[in-house]
Design an enzyme around this catalytic site. Structure first.
Site, short mmCIF file in Angstrom:
data_model
loop_
_atom_site.label_atom_id
_atom_site.label_comp_id
_atom_site.label_asym_id
_atom_site.label_seq_id
_atom_site.Cartn_x
_atom_site.Cartn_y
_atom_site.Cartn_z
N SER A 45 0.87 -1.17 0.00
CA SER A 45 0.00 0.00 0.00
C SER A 45 0.91 1.22 0.00
CB SER A 45 -0.92 -0.01 1.22
OG SER A 45 -2.01 0.87 0.98
N GLU A 46 0.63 2.17 -0.91
CA GLU A 46 1.62 3.20 -1.21
C GLU A 46 1.86 4.20 -0.07
OE1 GLU A 46 -1.15 2.62 -2.95
OE2 GLU A 46 -2.22 4.48 -3.45
N ASN A 47 1.03 4.17 0.97
CA ASN A 47 1.31 5.05 2.11
C ASN A 47 2.44 4.50 2.96
OD1 ASN A 47 -0.59 2.97 2.83
ND2 ASN A 47 -0.73 3.96 4.82
N SER A 87 8.45 4.04 -0.82
CA SER A 87 7.26 3.35 -1.32
C SER A 87 7.16 3.51 -2.84
CB SER A 87 6.01 3.92 -0.65
OG SER A 87 4.87 3.28 -1.14
#
Lengths: 217, 232
Positions: A45-47, A87
């Protein structure tokens, strides 16, 4: 015709052993529920989490552990947390194997629009532009037509683009298609859906070669 | 080196109207709650804020928006804030939306001394309009310039008086990249521990990137989307 769950199930079949996968918000999120049990997959998840797990049990929510949809999540054994630049190094550097995301429009050359409706919806692109510009392998999950019944598979996108020439595969409620030279290649029909129905719902060039098999869900 | 200051009020000394500020966090996760409250208290306006999101109506950067303290917002996603949308559509608020990975990398570039970066994100879209593009190995990239900011406000889990920081979970997000990316970095922490307590192996951000650090108070740590499952 497929419902959202079945679209997710069909996409799940495209996920292979050892894949690192980034899931967008909406139908893509559901894909995590239908991964074969005999393969190993890690969700990014890009966070800033790799090895994202299911929602926490009631009472175990942690404000410091969320996904890109701002939902409370858990971390699987072997998971890691990292900063936003790292990320997107995973994404831009092509370390993430597969990106699954939703779209408002896809064009027959692989262009995608999914972030803005001028004058109406201006929420921002989040990580979508980075994801589509970098991923080698992008699957779009969406309905074949919009609420007004108009095709979302077009000759040319009418909305502001998120990325150019990047979509490879599309799974809709009607069909599984691949973007090839010249248009949308019809690979599979949803159960009970005729080629004619798909043709009518597709504004862009639809390429049909031989018998088109029915999807197995 | 002692970077410790007494509280948020002292930590914000020198922040003035019309400055450009970086604020860490993703959604409401890891936002510098104390610094935001103090910006509201001090009624500092005309601000340009660089932050991935703009908070919600009654929390985070939403508190500054409500008081019309933000002139321009640089963010990647602002979908959770109705007041933001209203101010943007009415033209009260200038907004620069940029891809999330680019936002992170422009902080990192500022932190690392790079004037600009080439990124594939946004090529062929309205984001790239008017910007230099270049081809490398058959792929097109957009030139994006590093951020220049006066202050950077970050929030960490633990820190010490030397400015060393450790983050928890996904609260590392943009906080990590914004340390040292502005002229002055102010870190607020949930736990300010005695020097020597943080093991050098565990430190995420070395103190050299932080100019001021203070013990934060009354953290709310609000959850935007509380999702759970039932025990079977």
């Amino acid at each position: 015709m497929l419902n959202k769950t079945s679209v997710a199930k069909r996409i799940a079949q495209e996920i292979k052993n050892g894949f690192y996968v980034n899931l967008g918000i909406g139908i893509p999120t559901l894909v995590a529920n239908y991964i074969r049990e005999d393969i190993e997959v890690e969700f990014q998840s890009e966070n800033g989490v790799l090895g994202m797990g299911p929602f926490p049990f009631e009472g175990e929510e942690d404000a410091d552990i969320i996904n890109a949809g701002k939902q409370t999540i858990t971390a699987m054994p072997g998971a890691s947390f990292f900063d936003s630049a790292l990320s997107f190094s995973m994404i831009r550097g092509k370390h993430v194997d597969l990106t699954i995301l939703g779209a408002m429009e896809v064009a027959e050359n692989g262009d995608i629009a999914n972030w803005k409706i001028p004058g109406k919806m201006v929420k921002g692109m989040g990580g979508a532009m980075d994801l589509v510009a970098s991923a080698e392998n992008i699957i779009v999950a969406m309905m074949h037509t919009n609420k007004a019944g108009e095709s979302k598979l077009l000759k040319k996108c009418s909305l502001p683009l998120t990325g150019v020439g990047c979509v490879k595969k599309i799974v809709t409620n009607l069909a599984f298609l691949e973007i090839v030279e010249g248009g949308f290649k019809l690979v599979e029909r949803a159960p009970g859906v005729s080629v004619e129905t798909i043709r009518k719902a597709t504004e862009g060039n639809l390429i049909i070669t031989g018998e088109v098999p029915e999807m197995k869900i | 080196m002692n970077k410790k200051v007494k509280n948020a009020s002292v930590a914000l000394e020198g922040v003035t109207h019309k400055m450009t500020l970086m604020l860490g966090g993703f959604g409401l996760c890891g936002i510098p709650e104390n610094a935001i409250s103090e910006l509201v208290n001090k009624e500092i306006g005309g601000l340009t804020c660089i932050s991935n999101n703009a908070g919600v109506d009654d929390f985070g950067l939403g508190l500054l928006l409500k008081k019309h303290q933000i002139k321009k917002m640089i963010a990647s996603y602002v979908g959770e804030n109705n007041e933001f949308e209203r101010q943007m559509l009415s033209g009260e608020l200038e907004v620069d939306l940029i891809p999330q990975g680019t936002l992170a990398e422009l902080c990192r570039a500022a932190q690392s001394g790079f004037p600009a970066i080439f990124t594939p994100a946004g090529y062929g879209t309205e984001i790239a309009e008017g910007k230099e593009v270049r081809e490398f190995d058959g792929k097109m990239y957009v030139l994006e310039h590093a951020f220049k900011a006066d202050f950077s406000f970050v929030k960490a889990w633990k820190g010490d008086s030397a400015g060393n920081l450790i983050f928890k979970g996904t609260a590392k997000n943009f906080n990590f990249n914004m340390c040292g990316a502005a002229n002055i970095t102010v870190a607020e922490v949930e736990e300010l521990v005695p020097l020597g307590e943080l093991h050098p192996n565990e430190i995420h951000v070395p103190g050299i990137f932080v100019q001021r650090i203070f013990q934060g108070t009354d953290y709310e740590k609000r959850i935007e989307q509380r999702m759970t499952r039932k025990k079977e």
